[in-house]
Design an enzyme around this catalytic site. Structure first.
Site, PDB file in Angstrom:
ATOM      1  N   CYS A 111      41.197  42.458  48.871  1.00 30.12           N
ATOM      2  CA  CYS A 111      42.356  41.677  48.416  1.00 30.12           C
ATOM      3  C   CYS A 111      43.525  42.514  47.903  1.00 30.12           C
ATOM      4  CB  CYS A 111      41.918  40.709  47.341  1.00 30.12           C
ATOM      5  SG  CYS A 111      40.605  39.623  47.886  1.00 30.12           S
TER       6      CYS A 111
HETATM    7  C1  UGA Z   1      40.574  39.958  43.203  1.00 32.36           C
HETATM    8  C2  UGA Z   1      41.097  39.151  42.004  1.00 32.36           C
HETATM    9  O1  UGA Z   1      40.508  39.609  40.793  1.00 32.36           O
HETATM   10  C3  UGA Z   1      40.790  37.671  42.172  1.00 32.36           C
HETATM   11  O2  UGA Z   1      41.388  36.935  41.121  1.00 32.36           O
HETATM   12  C4  UGA Z   1      41.362  37.196  43.528  1.00 32.36           C
HETATM   13  O3  UGA Z   1      41.065  35.845  43.768  1.00 32.36           O
HETATM   14  C5  UGA Z   1      40.744  38.040  44.638  1.00 32.36           C
HETATM   15  O4  UGA Z   1      41.082  39.417  44.404  1.00 32.36           O
HETATM   16  C6  UGA Z   1      41.294  37.580  45.949  1.00 32.36           C
HETATM   17  O5  UGA Z   1      42.492  37.710  46.197  1.00 32.36           O
HETATM   18  O6  UGA Z   1      40.535  36.997  46.742  1.00 32.36           O
HETATM   19  P1  UGA Z   1      38.226  41.047  43.851  1.00 32.36           P
HETATM   20  O7  UGA Z   1      38.942  41.768  44.932  1.00 32.36           O
HETATM   21  O8  UGA Z   1      36.917  40.408  44.135  1.00 32.36           O
HETATM   22  O9  UGA Z   1      39.152  39.881  43.219  1.00 32.36           O
HETATM   23  O10 UGA Z   1      37.988  42.102  42.772  1.00 32.36           O
HETATM   24  P2  UGA Z   1      38.242  42.468  41.255  1.00 32.36           P
HETATM   25  O11 UGA Z   1      36.988  42.224  40.513  1.00 32.36           O
HETATM   26  O12 UGA Z   1      39.488  41.956  40.666  1.00 32.36           O
HETATM   27  O13 UGA Z   1      38.390  44.031  41.514  1.00 32.36           O
HETATM   28  C7  UGA Z   1      39.471  44.567  42.263  1.00 32.36           C
HETATM   29  C8  UGA Z   1      39.689  45.992  41.905  1.00 32.36           C
HETATM   30  O14 UGA Z   1      40.027  46.076  40.527  1.00 32.36           O
HETATM   31  C9  UGA Z   1      38.450  46.860  42.102  1.00 32.36           C
HETATM   32  O15 UGA Z   1      38.777  48.033  42.799  1.00 32.36           O
HETATM   33  C10 UGA Z   1      37.961  47.166  40.718  1.00 32.36           C
HETATM   34  O16 UGA Z   1      37.440  48.453  40.597  1.00 32.36           O
HETATM   35  C11 UGA Z   1      39.194  46.996  39.874  1.00 32.36           C
HETATM   36  N1  UGA Z   1      38.802  46.389  38.594  1.00 32.36           N
HETATM   37  C12 UGA Z   1      38.087  45.246  38.588  1.00 32.36           C
HETATM   38  C13 UGA Z   1      39.138  47.002  37.440  1.00 32.36           C
HETATM   39  O17 UGA Z   1      39.803  48.043  37.434  1.00 32.36           O
HETATM   40  N2  UGA Z   1      38.727  46.430  36.260  1.00 32.36           N
HETATM   41  C14 UGA Z   1      37.985  45.287  36.246  1.00 32.36           C
HETATM   42  O18 UGA Z   1      37.608  44.818  35.163  1.00 32.36           O
HETATM   43  C15 UGA Z   1      37.661  44.665  37.436  1.00 32.36           C
END
Ligand code: UGA
Length: 445
Positions: free
Chosen positions: A279
């Site tokens: 995403c």
């Molecule tokens: C992300 C968004 O968080 C969702 O709200 C959205 O619906 C989704 O994209 C989408 O567009 O479908 P996702 O890609 O599953 O969800 O992942 P996240 O958990 O947000 O992680 C994304 C990136 O952020 C990862 O590389 C992760 O390492 C980083 N991250 C995640 C952080 O740096 N801190 C966190 O607490 C969580």
């Protein structure tokens, strides 16, 4: 309500299953016969916590899968489009959206009753009104707002938490062209009580989705840029810096009882080796491309991507501080997935890091609790030894590199302490306590 969900990827399937659990009558449509058969026999084609349980509970009761889109549209009142919108390097590829819209339009041509069409896929602002709507009108020979309605309802599901996020959402954004169309979305989400619902037009709904993901990605790149500066200044640890920043009452509010709450948004304001997944990279790039096309360059978001592209190489630089040549150096990689609790390798920072280390002549042994099979598909031309246990991975190496915050990795300090010679430990996620590891290096230290 009778609902058809077109596309059974991670958004479509989770939405279909959860809407059936909430009491709707759902048919999930996909062109892939094998997927449809799997779903009908209660096996989800993707892994998502709790999904299998809910699928098994509802399948053949108020949930089914089918390859017949025409029939699905004829038999339902509302269709949700949730097909993929990949970024093709230039802009988002709307070909699946266009194809499905044409097919829905053909069904609408034959359908007597009013039908509601909702775009659930992530699409750049204007797509629903300026791409999907005209295709529906063209293929049906009918008029939006009279014969059918159209709306936009973005999803905010995190991988790994998708079922929980769908069943207990933080918000429901409902874009629609008119009151009648909005009424269908109200009905669809009636079982979701006590959830903040935002009613708006389609373009705004589309923009909310991109803005949400762009903000989170910006916070990550911002934190990484600060971390890289901390590292070169010296005598500063970005972990302490961010701890101080998180203590801002506006980020971690102090409640009337004097206790602080730490909202999870603060976890996006931490340093690491970069964001990945299906995403953030795709959505930010799509918005940049859209801005360019509209004559409005997105300078900040350009930098967000640039910082993120360079961030994985910080890990390689930290290793090179200790091993000026990586030739013949044996390195353990801990974590391959783009984030914990998923097998997803898409845009994972582990990919450029492992490739660069191998190119520089290092030997790699890698461990991920669940993503190794996916990794093997990506690193087909690269020699990597995949390990089965954490213990085996850190044995006999000169360096250990942590790239994903898997809970299991909290055992690392005690595992390393038991080794006779201490390898260099590089923390790409600032997950572990630096005081507990003999030779510790980390992003932003
Ligand atoms: C992300 C968004 O968080 C969702 O709200 C959205 O619906 C989704 O994209 C989408 O567009 O479908 P996702 O890609 O599953 O969800 O992942 P996240 O958990 O947000 O992680 C994304 C990136 O952020 C990862 O590389 C992760 O390492 C980083 N991250 C995640 C952080 O740096 N801190 C966190 O607490 C969580």
């Amino acid at each position: 309500m009778k609902v058809s969900v077109i596309g059974t990827g991670y958004v479509g399937l989770v939405s279909g299953v959860c809407l059936s659990e909430k009491g709707h009558n759902v048919v999930c449509v996909d062109v892939d016969k094998e997927k449809v058969e799997k779903i009908n026999s209660g096996i989800p084609p993707i892994y998502e916590r709790d999904l299998e349980e809910l699928l098994r509970k509802n399948i053949n009761l108020n949930l089914k899968a089918d390859t017949d889109l025409f029939k699905a549209v004829m038999e339902t009142e509302i269709s949700l489009i949730s097909v993929g919108t990949p970024f093709n390097g230039d802009k988002i590829d709307l070909s699946f959206i266009e194809m499905v819209s044409g097919d829905i339009g053909k069904a609408l041509k034959e359908k007597k009753a009013y039908h509601m069409v909702v775009v659930k896929s992530t699409v750049v602002p204007g797509t629903t009104d300026e791409v999907v709507l005209p295709i529906l009108e063209k293929f049906s020979g009918k008029k939006a707002g009279i014969d059918f309605g159209i709306g936009m309802n973005p999803e905010f599901l995190r991988e790994g938490e998708a079922v929980q996020d769908f069943m207990s959402p933080d918000r429901i954004v409902m874009g629609a062209i008119d009151k009648k169309a909005l009424g269908y979305l109200e009905e669809l989400y009636r079982p979701f009580n006590n959830v903040d619902k935002l009613r708006t037009n389609n373009k705004t709904a589309e923009m909310i989705k991109y803005t949400s993901n762009s903000l989170l990605a910006t916070m990550i790149s911002f934190s990484n840029e600060i971390a890289n500066l901390c590292a070169v200044i010296g005598d500063i640890d970005v972990v302490d810096v961010m701890r101080g920043v998180h203590m801002d009452n506006r980020l971690s509010p102090i409640m009337p009882n004097g206790k602080r709450i730490t909202p999870s948004i603060t976890t996006y304001i931490e340093a690491g080796c970069g964001f990945g997944g299906s995403c953030f990279p795709k959505d930010v790039k799509a918005l940049i491309a859209h801005g360019k096309q509209k004559g409005r360059p997105m300078l900040l978001l350009d930098a967000v991507i640039q910082v993120n592209q360079e961030q994985p190489l910080q890990v390689v630089d930290m290793l090179k501080k200790h091993f000026p040549s990586l030739k013949g150096i044996r390195i353990a990689i801990l974590g391959l997935a783009f984030k914990p609790d998923t097998t997803d390798m898409r845009e994972s920072p582990a990919i450029p890091i492992v490739k660069e280390l191998l190119t520089q002549g290092a030997g790699i042994q890698a461990y991920d609790p669940v993503a190794s099979a996916e990794a093997k598909k990506i690193f087909t031309d690269y020699q990597i030894q995949y390990c089965d246990t954490l213990h085996q991975t850190v044995d006999n190496v000169q360096a250990v590199v942590l790239l994903t915050r898997w809970e299991e990795f909290s055992k690392i300090p005690s595992l390393l302490a038991d080794l006779e010679t201490q390898p260099l430990f590089v923390d790409g996620r600032r997950m572990l306590d630096k005081e507990l590891i003999a030779r510790y290096e980390g992003i932003g230290l």
